[in-house]
Motif scaffolding. Structure first.
Motif, PDB file in Angstrom:
ATOM      1  N   TYR A   1      -6.877 -16.845 127.322  1.00  0.00           N
ATOM      2  CA  TYR A   1      -5.947 -15.915 127.588  1.00  0.00           C
ATOM      3  C   TYR A   1      -5.253 -15.475 126.633  1.00  0.00           C
ATOM      4  O   TYR A   1      -4.968 -14.134 126.562  1.00  0.00           O
TER       5      TYR A   1
ATOM      6  N   LYS B   1     -13.879  -5.106 141.598  1.00  0.00           N
ATOM      7  CA  LYS B   1     -13.313  -5.843 140.280  1.00  0.00           C
ATOM      8  C   LYS B   1     -13.984  -6.791 139.868  1.00  0.00           C
ATOM      9  O   LYS B   1     -14.122  -7.798 140.731  1.00  0.00           O
TER      10      LYS B   1
ATOM     11  N   ASP C   1      -7.269 -12.544 134.242  1.00  0.00           N
ATOM     12  CA  ASP C   1      -6.634 -12.829 135.570  1.00  0.00           C
ATOM     13  C   ASP C   1      -5.932 -14.161 135.839  1.00  0.00           C
ATOM     14  O   ASP C   1      -5.383 -14.356 136.907  1.00  0.00           O
TER      15      ASP C   1
ATOM     16  N   LYS D   1      -1.878  -6.425 132.992  1.00  0.00           N
ATOM     17  CA  LYS D   1      -2.430  -7.659 132.403  1.00  0.00           C
ATOM     18  C   LYS D   1      -2.402  -8.110 131.002  1.00  0.00           C
ATOM     19  O   LYS D   1      -2.139  -9.072 130.534  1.00  0.00           O
TER      20      LYS D   1
ATOM     21  N   PRO E   1     -14.003 -10.476 137.656  1.00  0.00           N
ATOM     22  CA  PRO E   1     -12.973 -11.444 137.245  1.00  0.00           C
ATOM     23  C   PRO E   1     -12.900 -11.266 135.567  1.00  0.00           C
ATOM     24  O   PRO E   1     -14.110 -11.097 134.936  1.00  0.00           O
ATOM     25  N   THR E   2     -11.655 -11.310 135.256  1.00  0.00           N
ATOM     26  CA  THR E   2     -11.834 -11.226 133.580  1.00  0.00           C
ATOM     27  C   THR E   2     -10.724 -12.410 133.125  1.00  0.00           C
ATOM     28  O   THR E   2     -10.201 -13.229 134.216  1.00  0.00           O
TER      29      THR E   2
ATOM     30  N   ILE F   1      -5.572  -3.483 134.872  1.00  0.00           N
ATOM     31  CA  ILE F   1      -5.743  -4.326 133.889  1.00  0.00           C
ATOM     32  C   ILE F   1      -4.778  -4.170 132.573  1.00  0.00           C
ATOM     33  O   ILE F   1      -4.636  -5.014 131.818  1.00  0.00           O
TER      34      ILE F   1
END
Length: 197
Positions: free
Chosen positions: A149, A169, A175, A106, A171-172, A103
């Motif tokens: 985002y 995991k 992603d 990301k 979802p965020t 993460i």
């Protein structure tokens, strides 16, 4: 991490198997290792002490010469070129390659793209200082997922998305494929460039 009960079962099973297979372990592991140790001692004692001392002294000198710079002994030295520093685009491509692994990468990508979006808006709106509020401006209409985002990358942190276990995991908002955000920012830059003409 292995659960405690499973670890206890493994230790108990290993103890039982080692007790049951003690003769096989003696013949297949311990005796060959003892034989190799005996051979090593035999060869070591067969070599004269003078030769061993010469090898030891040579090894000490070799390790010492590694530490001493050779420049002192040579007239001409080859100049070592420093490795160039990685630029922002190279860093971003490196983070994109690493983004499936965690993460943090990301979030780094989202943070850099959010800063780029803020600079684009500040330049387009004629702001002299960086605006630390939400990304907004004239003709700024990103999709909901792109907006979420960019806001997460700009005003959030990777610590907001703890991943307790790698196999579960969640979802965020991070992603989203960065290519969608890059396409949106390119479109905004082209439209801003078209309006300037």
């Amino acid at each position: 991490m292995i659960p405690r009960r499973l670890m206890i079962v493994i230790v108990v099973a290993a103890f039982i198997f080692s007790f049951l297979l003690r003769d096989a372990i003696l013949e297949m592991v311990i005796l060959p290792l003892a034989y190799l140790w005996w051979l090593f001692k035999l060869y070591y004692r067969a070599v004269p002490q003078l030769i061993l001392w010469v090898f030891l002294v040579l090894a000490v000198f070799a390790s010492m010469f590694r530490l001493v710079p050779i420049k002192m002994f040579l007239w001409r030295t080859r100049k070592i070129e420093p490795k160039p520093a990685a630029g922002p685009i190279e860093n971003l491509s490196h983070w994109i390659k690493k983004s499936p692994h965690g993460i943090y990468y990301k979030w780094l990508i989202a943070n850099r793209l959010g800063k780029l979006a803020r600079e684009l808006l500040d330049q387009r709106e004629g702001r002299s200082r960086k605006n630390f509020t939400r990304l907004s401006g004239k003709n700024w209409n990103p999709t909901a997922e792109v907006d979420s985002y960019l806001e997460t990358g700009l005003n959030g942190s990777f610590a907001d998305f703890p991943q307790p276990q790698w196999w579960k995991k969640k979802p965020t908002r991070l992603d989203l494929d960065p290519q969608k955000v890059i396409d949106f920012l390119e479109q905004e830059m082209e439209s801003a460039h078209g309006r300037d003409r």
